[in-house]
Each structure stands twice: as C-alpha cells, then as structure tokens.
Write a protein that holds these residues in place. Sequence first.
Motif, PDB file in Angstrom:
ATOM      1  N   UNK A  37       0.819  -1.222   0.000  1.00 54.91           N
ATOM      2  CA  UNK A  37       0.000   0.000   0.000  1.00 54.91           C
ATOM      3  C   UNK A  37       0.851   1.270   0.000  1.00 54.91           C
ATOM      4  N   UNK A  38       2.149   1.084  -0.110  1.00 51.76           N
ATOM      5  CA  UNK A  38       3.041   2.243  -0.065  1.00 51.76           C
ATOM      6  C   UNK A  38       3.312   2.712  -1.489  1.00 51.76           C
ATOM      7  N   UNK A  39       3.108   4.009  -1.782  1.00 52.84           N
ATOM      8  CA  UNK A  39       3.395   4.494  -3.138  1.00 52.84           C
ATOM      9  C   UNK A  39       4.856   4.290  -3.549  1.00 52.84           C
ATOM     10  N   UNK A  40       5.739   4.090  -2.591  1.00 56.15           N
ATOM     11  CA  UNK A  40       7.140   3.803  -2.951  1.00 56.15           C
ATOM     12  C   UNK A  40       7.291   2.415  -3.584  1.00 56.15           C
ATOM     13  N   UNK A  41       6.321   1.532  -3.302  1.00 58.57           N
ATOM     14  CA  UNK A  41       6.252   0.197  -3.945  1.00 58.57           C
ATOM     15  C   UNK A  41       7.460  -0.702  -3.683  1.00 58.57           C
ATOM     16  N   UNK A  42       8.127  -0.542  -2.577  1.00 59.58           N
ATOM     17  CA  UNK A  42       9.332  -1.355  -2.333  1.00 59.58           C
ATOM     18  C   UNK A  42       9.002  -2.846  -2.266  1.00 59.58           C
ATOM     19  N   UNK A  66      -5.309   1.025  -2.345  1.00 57.67           N
ATOM     20  CA  UNK A  66      -6.113   0.747  -1.146  1.00 57.67           C
ATOM     21  C   UNK A  66      -6.574  -0.696  -1.220  1.00 57.67           C
ATOM     22  N   UNK A  67      -6.826  -1.274  -0.090  1.00 53.32           N
ATOM     23  CA  UNK A  67      -7.375  -2.621  -0.076  1.00 53.32           C
ATOM     24  C   UNK A  67      -8.468  -2.661   0.993  1.00 53.32           C
ATOM     25  N   UNK A  72      -9.061  -8.579   2.185  1.00 47.55           N
ATOM     26  CA  UNK A  72      -8.041  -9.271   2.985  1.00 47.55           C
ATOM     27  C   UNK A  72      -8.630 -10.521   3.621  1.00 47.55           C
ATOM     28  N   UNK A  73      -9.827 -10.367   4.139  1.00 45.10           N
ATOM     29  CA  UNK A  73     -10.461 -11.484   4.845  1.00 45.10           C
ATOM     30  C   UNK A  73     -10.733 -12.635   3.868  1.00 45.10           C
ATOM     31  N   UNK A  74     -10.955 -12.302   2.578  1.00 43.63           N
ATOM     32  CA  UNK A  74     -11.224 -13.341   1.582  1.00 43.63           C
ATOM     33  C   UNK A  74     -10.026 -14.278   1.405  1.00 43.63           C
TER      34      UNK A  74
END
Length: 220
Positions: A37-42, A66-67, A72-74
Amino acid sequence: MITVIANLKGGSGKSTVAFNLAVWLERNGRRVVGYDLDPQCTFSDLGMLRKEIGNKPDLNIQSVRAVLGEQLVAHRDCEVLVDVGAANMAAMKEAMTSADRILVPVPPSQADVWATQRFLHIVGPDMEAVSMNGRHRTMAFVNRADTNKSIRETHETEEALRMLPGIDEVMPHRLKMRTGFRRSLSEGLAVFEMWPRSKAADEFRALAAALYPDVTGQLN
Ligand SMILES: Nc1ncnc2c1ncn2[C@@H]1O[C@H](COP(=O)(O)OP(=O)(O)OP(=O)(O)O)[C@@H](O)[C@H]1O
Ligand SMILES: [Mg+2]
C-alpha cells in the motif's frame, strides 16, 4: 492470518521484514498474498525483481492504492502480509481494520519510540471503533539493533515500548543492524537465502518462527 507491518517512520524496516517474511513463509509451504500500500512500492518491486532474476519461489505481491478489509479477509486460507506507508494513512487504517495483528518494527532511538507512540495514537481510536476482528494484537520488536552489546539504546527502546499503551507485546526477537539485509534485497533474495549461515539469517528465522509457531519444518 492477516499481518499488517506498519509504523509511521520511514526506514524502520517494514518492507524488508515483509519481503523476508513472504519468502520464508513460501519456502515453508505457505501460500502468501502480499499487498503493498506504499506508493514507494518497495515490497512489490522486490517481488518483481525476484521474478525477473528468476529466484524461486515467486511471490504474489500486488501494488494497490487501497485494499478493503473484505478483500483481505477473503484470503483467510493464505498468509496475508500488508506493507503500508505513512504517505497513505487512509489505506493503512482500512487495512488495519481487518488485521489479526500489527507488526511494528522500531529502530532503537528515542525519536523512533516517539514516532511509534504517535502512530499508535493516530490509529488507535479508529481501530477500536471499526476493527472487524475485535481488537488485533499489536506486536513491536526492535529492528536495526546495535550489534555492540554495551550500547544501551536497544534495551531502553524495548523498555519504553513496553510502557506504551496500544502495544500488546514487545517481542524479544531483535534484528540487529546487518548489512546482509540491504545486500540481499538488491539481489531479490531474502537474507537467509543469500547467507543461510549468517547471524542476520539466524535472527530473522527466530523472529519468523516466533510469529508463525505453527509453521513446521522451519526451512530456510
Ligand atoms: N536489520 C537491518 N539491518 C541493516 N539494514 C536494514 C535492516 N532492516 C532494514 N534495513 C535497510 O534499511 C533500509 C530501509 O528499510 P525498509 O525500506 O525496509 O524500511 P521501510 O520501513 O519500509 O521504509 P519506508 O517507510 O520508507 O517504506 C533498507 O535499505 C533496508 O535494507
Ligand atoms: Mg517500505
């Protein structure tokens, strides 16, 4: 198990820990679904690099803005790892609502303890209100600990973390400052793949085994 790896401060080791955990779990026969979820995408870049180089096993890591908690639960039958960034607080909070636990790496300094306190303060009240799982467990550990035992900051940081409301557990499994973490990442490898007999690998495996005690085999 849904594990969100989070802290406000940059460079505390979130993506490094997320990536190494993902590889360790896959190598131990677990299916991993990673969300970056980080725009840095590491985290997702590391997954891509691994694929490009041809390192196995492949990792399934999606870079998303976003999630939803429901997404996530799925994946409850998988090990879900979510790497978040302070740049995207709304997404961070949303992911946390369905987390089973929040793993908080904290470098050993007073500034990092303050940043962690602020992080808990920012996310705490919202989490109490909206958590889908009841309250998740918040587990902190010191990352980038000093290798020199006479330096007191690591111990002091653990003591300070124990006093923070919102931290359920301070794990005794420290990761020390080891160049192996940096170097292995640049090869798309986990530290225990590149240097299986290193201290960094031993420390990481101990942390991972404590987080996933039901993983049998404990391959590296
Ligand atoms: N225990 C460690 N020893 C040595 N280097 C480390 C350790 N943990 C992380 N690093 C290195 O520190 C740098 C920052 O780590 P990382 O990118 O994982 O932090 P982050 O919390 O994800 O940062 P950001 O908030 O910017 O996403 C990386 O170069 C990483 O390899
Ligand atoms: Mg990161």
